[in-house]
Scaffold this motif. Structure first.
Motif, PDB file in Angstrom:
ATOM      1  N   SER A   1       0.872  -1.177   0.000  1.00 17.66           N
ATOM      2  CA  SER A   1       0.000   0.000   0.000  1.00 17.66           C
ATOM      3  C   SER A   1       0.904   1.221   0.000  1.00 17.66           C
ATOM      4  O   SER A   1       2.064   1.152   0.427  1.00 17.66           O
TER       5      SER A   1
ATOM      6  N   GLU B   1      -3.740   4.476   8.962  1.00 18.53           N
ATOM      7  CA  GLU B   1      -4.801   3.446   9.031  1.00 18.53           C
ATOM      8  C   GLU B   1      -5.156   2.955   7.629  1.00 18.53           C
ATOM      9  O   GLU B   1      -5.345   1.767   7.392  1.00 18.53           O
ATOM     10  N   LYS B   2      -5.204   3.880   6.690  1.00 19.92           N
ATOM     11  CA  LYS B   2      -5.522   3.485   5.309  1.00 19.92           C
ATOM     12  C   LYS B   2      -4.384   2.637   4.717  1.00 19.92           C
ATOM     13  O   LYS B   2      -4.622   1.682   3.973  1.00 19.92           O
TER      14      LYS B   2
ATOM     15  N   LEU C   1      -2.522   0.570   6.289  1.00 18.95           N
ATOM     16  CA  LEU C   1      -2.685  -0.797   6.809  1.00 18.95           C
ATOM     17  C   LEU C   1      -3.880  -1.488   6.147  1.00 18.95           C
ATOM     18  O   LEU C   1      -3.781  -2.651   5.732  1.00 18.95           O
ATOM     19  N   SER C   2      -4.991  -0.761   6.005  1.00 19.98           N
ATOM     20  CA  SER C   2      -6.177  -1.434   5.449  1.00 19.98           C
ATOM     21  C   SER C   2      -5.994  -1.712   3.955  1.00 19.98           C
ATOM     22  O   SER C   2      -6.367  -2.774   3.471  1.00 19.98           O
ATOM     23  N   ASP C   3      -5.380  -0.781   3.210  1.00 24.05           N
ATOM     24  CA  ASP C   3      -5.116  -1.050   1.777  1.00 24.05           C
ATOM     25  C   ASP C   3      -4.225  -2.288   1.621  1.00 24.05           C
ATOM     26  O   ASP C   3      -4.359  -3.058   0.676  1.00 24.05           O
TER      27      ASP C   3
ATOM     28  N   LYS D   1      -4.233  -4.721   3.547  1.00 25.53           N
ATOM     29  CA  LYS D   1      -4.953  -5.840   4.190  1.00 25.53           C
ATOM     30  C   LYS D   1      -4.105  -6.437   5.319  1.00 25.53           C
ATOM     31  O   LYS D   1      -3.947  -7.649   5.453  1.00 25.53           O
ATOM     32  N   CYS D   2      -3.531  -5.534   6.100  1.00 27.22           N
ATOM     33  CA  CYS D   2      -2.655  -5.951   7.199  1.00 27.22           C
ATOM     34  C   CYS D   2      -3.264  -5.584   8.538  1.00 27.22           C
ATOM     35  O   CYS D   2      -3.933  -4.555   8.657  1.00 27.22           O
ATOM     36  N   SER D   3      -2.977  -6.388   9.528  1.00 32.01           N
ATOM     37  CA  SER D   3      -3.270  -5.973  10.898  1.00 32.01           C
ATOM     38  C   SER D   3      -1.907  -5.651  11.524  1.00 32.01           C
ATOM     39  O   SER D   3      -0.857  -5.921  10.925  1.00 32.01           O
TER      40      SER D   3
END
Ligand code: KG4
Ligand code: ZN
Length: 355
Positions: free
Chosen positions: A26, A60-61, A63-65, A67-69
């Motif tokens: 990302s 935060e984006k 990480l979400s783009d 697809k990670c925690s």
């Protein structure tokens, strides 16, 4: 290894997740260009406040783009210098807090190193490693704040063999754009306007010995040439000159300036290669590496015929971004660099001559 890279050195708030220094999962960049276009330049205090507003949604984006925690992230890399103090503080404080909260190793990454490592980002790990620059190499780092030639014998080893004695080339693009009445940021504006006759105006090359640069004289040479062209005395206010220039004159000045700036860079790189005949690659890095004319000339002059291969970052990675921080951080870790203590002040932005 997955690294979250955070970058806030100037007017981009950026975060990215990068795998093994080469693959982008990302890459989120929020630019403040729209804010500063109105003022014609960056206002440091406003930049810092703008970083603060978007920093949390940006990482935060990222990480979400990707697809990670947080469990997937192995380390955090953050730009600690050089840059605007207030801007750097937002990024470093964010990274320190995240490292403490999520118990992740934290690495303080130098901004210019990150620009260089943008050249290792190949898109995917499947792509051949031979797509990456070979050592020893010469890096031409051309940004808004720096103009340097670095000799790199190996990963994470940098020797500054040339540097500007005054302005950076990117700054020179920005100031010349102002003289010509072109919008901020000046580099892309000059590049766009440079459709005129590049030989119309003669602009002298600075006489600086060795591999050092000087760009303040070129900026003044453009100013004097414009004043002469429109027939006003040198006391005439420079910000009013644009009203006296025709569109054709602007195009000719932009082209003549761009050609001169690029040739100055290329001439010094030629000399650097002569002095370092062992180099296998030439790497161009920093915001000005987006310039098409520079890309074309560097590719023409330093080609495979000379036994040297030439690298530029992807256009989307030539400006400031978090992916390059993630890449540089990965190679620091591979080179044995130790993480910093997020509780200590040791990654507070360091503003020094060296940085
Ligand atoms: O690396 P960067 O994004 O920020 C710093 O680390 O300074 O570089 C910004 C500089 C600005 O001076 C901008 O005008 C210049 O890069 N720049 C360009 C181009 N795109 C950005 N200069 C010439 N041609 C371009 N296409
Ligand atoms: Zn930069």
């Amino acid at each position: 290894m997955l690294i979250l890279g955070i970058e806030t050195s100037c007017d981009e708030t950026a975060a990215a997740v990068v795998r093994d220094g080469r693959e982008i999962l990302s890459n989120v960049v929020v630019s403040q260009i729209d804010i500063f276009a109105e003022y014609g330049g960056v206002i440091p205090e406003v930049a810092a406040r703008s970083h603060l507003e978007v920093m949390i949604p940006v990482f935060e984006k990222a990480l979400s783009d990707a697809k990670c925690s947080w469990d997937d992230i192995d380390a955090i890399g953050v730009t600690y210098a050089p840059g605007l103090l207030g801007s750097l503080l937002i990024g470093t404080l964010t990274a320190r807090t995240l490292a403490i909260l999520h118990d992740k190793p934290l690495y303080a990454v130098h901004h210019l190193k990150s620009h260089v490592y943008a050249n290792w980002i190949t898109g995917s790990l499947e792509s051949d490693m031979s797509n990456c620059p070979l050592f020893p190499l010469l890096a031409l780092v051309v940004s808004g704040g720096h103009t340097q030639i670095l000799y790199m014998p190996g990963h994470n080893q940098f020797e500054i063999i040339g540097t500007t004695r005054d302005d950076a080339v990117g700054e020179c693009f920005d100031k010349v754009a102002k003289i010509l009445g072109l919008p901020y940021p000046g580099g892309p504006s000059i590049a766009k306007a440079a459709t005129g006759d590049e030989n119309k105006y003669f602009l002298p090359h600075p006489k600086v010995d060795g591999l050092d640069f000087s760009f303040s004289g070129l900026k003044t040479a453009v100013l004097r040439a414009v004043q002469k062209e429109v027939g006003v005395p040198i006391s005439y206010p420079s910000h009013k000159l644009k009203e006296l220039l025709s569109e054709q004159q602007v195009r000719d000045f932009a082209a003549s300036f761009q050609k001169t700036a690029v040739e100055i860079l290329v001439e010094k790189m030629k000399l650097a290669i002569e002095q370092h005949p062992d180099v296998k690659s030439v790497v161009v890095a920093g915001g000005v590496s987006a310039n098409e004319k520079l890309r074309k000339r560097v590719s023409e002059v330093f080609s495979f015929d000379n036994g040297v291969s030439v690298y530029f970052p992807a256009l989307s990675l030539s400006g400031d971004n978090g992916a390059m921080v993630g890449a540089a951080c990965y190679y620091e870790i591979q080179s044995g660099v130790k993480p910093v203590d997020p509780y200590k002040l040791n990654i507070y932005p360091r503003v020094s001559v060296e940085s």
